[in-house]
Design a protein around this motif. Sequence first.
Motif, short mmCIF file in Angstrom:
data_model
loop_
_atom_site.label_atom_id
_atom_site.label_comp_id
_atom_site.label_asym_id
_atom_site.label_seq_id
_atom_site.Cartn_x
_atom_site.Cartn_y
_atom_site.Cartn_z
N LEU A 94 0.84 -1.19 0.00
CA LEU A 94 0.00 0.00 0.00
C LEU A 94 0.88 1.25 0.00
O LEU A 94 1.82 1.36 0.79
CB LEU A 94 -0.92 0.01 1.22
N GLU A 95 0.54 2.19 -0.88
CA GLU A 95 1.36 3.39 -1.08
C GLU A 95 1.58 4.18 0.20
O GLU A 95 2.71 4.58 0.50
CB GLU A 95 0.70 4.28 -2.14
N ASP A 96 0.53 4.47 0.94
CA ASP A 96 0.66 5.29 2.15
C ASP A 96 1.65 4.69 3.14
O ASP A 96 2.46 5.40 3.73
CB ASP A 96 -0.69 5.49 2.83
N ASN A 97 1.58 3.39 3.33
CA ASN A 97 2.47 2.73 4.29
C ASN A 97 3.93 2.80 3.86
O ASN A 97 4.81 3.06 4.68
CB ASN A 97 2.06 1.27 4.49
N VAL A 98 4.20 2.58 2.57
CA VAL A 98 5.57 2.61 2.08
C VAL A 98 6.13 4.02 2.16
O VAL A 98 7.24 4.24 2.65
CB VAL A 98 5.67 2.06 0.64
N ASP A 99 5.36 4.99 1.69
CA ASP A 99 5.85 6.37 1.70
C ASP A 99 6.03 6.90 3.12
O ASP A 99 6.95 7.68 3.38
CB ASP A 99 4.91 7.28 0.90
N LYS A 100 5.20 6.46 4.04
CA LYS A 100 5.33 6.86 5.44
C LYS A 100 6.64 6.32 6.02
O LYS A 100 7.33 7.01 6.76
CB LYS A 100 4.13 6.34 6.23
N GLN A 101 6.97 5.08 5.65
CA GLN A 101 8.18 4.44 6.19
C GLN A 101 9.44 4.89 5.47
O GLN A 101 10.47 5.11 6.09
CB GLN A 101 8.04 2.93 6.11
N ARG A 102 9.38 5.04 4.15
CA ARG A 102 10.59 5.26 3.36
C ARG A 102 10.70 6.64 2.71
O ARG A 102 11.71 6.97 2.13
CB ARG A 102 10.69 4.20 2.26
N GLY A 103 9.62 7.42 2.74
CA GLY A 103 9.66 8.76 2.16
C GLY A 103 8.71 8.88 0.97
O GLY A 103 8.50 7.91 0.23
N PHE A 130 9.50 -8.36 3.23
CA PHE A 130 8.68 -7.58 4.15
C PHE A 130 9.30 -7.68 5.53
O PHE A 130 9.67 -8.77 5.97
CB PHE A 130 7.25 -8.14 4.21
N ASN A 131 9.48 -6.55 6.19
CA ASN A 131 9.78 -6.58 7.61
C ASN A 131 8.93 -5.51 8.28
O ASN A 131 8.79 -4.41 7.76
CB ASN A 131 11.27 -6.43 7.91
N PRO A 132 8.35 -5.85 9.40
CA PRO A 132 7.37 -4.96 10.02
C PRO A 132 8.02 -3.71 10.60
O PRO A 132 9.22 -3.69 10.89
CB PRO A 132 6.77 -5.81 11.13
N GLN A 133 7.22 -2.68 10.76
CA GLN A 133 7.69 -1.46 11.40
C GLN A 133 7.60 -1.64 12.91
O GLN A 133 6.75 -2.37 13.42
CB GLN A 133 6.81 -0.29 10.99
N GLY A 134 8.47 -0.97 13.62
CA GLY A 134 8.40 -0.96 15.07
C GLY A 134 8.76 -2.30 15.69
O GLY A 134 9.35 -3.17 15.06
N ALA A 135 8.38 -2.45 16.94
CA ALA A 135 8.73 -3.64 17.72
C ALA A 135 7.70 -4.74 17.53
O ALA A 135 7.15 -5.29 18.49
CB ALA A 135 8.85 -3.25 19.20
#
Length: 188
Positions: free
Chosen positions: A41-50, A82-87
């Motif tokens: 999903l675009e929003d998730n990738v851009d939020k994490q990577r720019g 895929f690796n999740p964000q956060g803990a």
Amino acid sequence: MGVSVIDRCNLVILQEQGYEDLAGFLATNKVVITASLPCYLEDNVDKQRGTGTFNASLSALKKFNEPGYGQTESDLQLNLVFNPQGANLPQEQQALGKAYKEHLQTHYRIVFNKLFALTNIPIQRFGSMLISKGLFDGFLQRLKDNYRQENLQDVMCRNTLSVDRQGYLYDCDFNQMLQLQIQKAKPT
């Protein structure tokens, strides 16, 4: 020689000047591509990577699909990571891979061979973030609580060498991140 070469590819590099022919070069040499795409999903990738990273990544995946990467009738392998964000621990790999395949094929006509769902190792920036937020001990406990011996068979560090851009060898990509080389001598 019976050796498989894997390019742990940064997808957005294909957008940089001087790298326009990289996909063709890797295809000609039958290099396996393993590239991170933290979400479909675009929003998730851009939020994490720019901002713009998602679309740049899709463009790169399409460049890899052109010479046959990820196609069922091709021997050119394109794998995503895929690796999740956060803990957090990743979702179950098979189900997540199916969701990735369906979404990318349906919405973008992108295909790939396999999704690897990796657990983040608490080192470097990730380890520092866990410590600064007071989450380090809890994350280590979560790793211990979710340990499964059957996973050891598939750990890449058992059969894969990592080589950095200067030619140094590492027995694991995590050791490469820690700069723990197999040998300290400068490569020739």
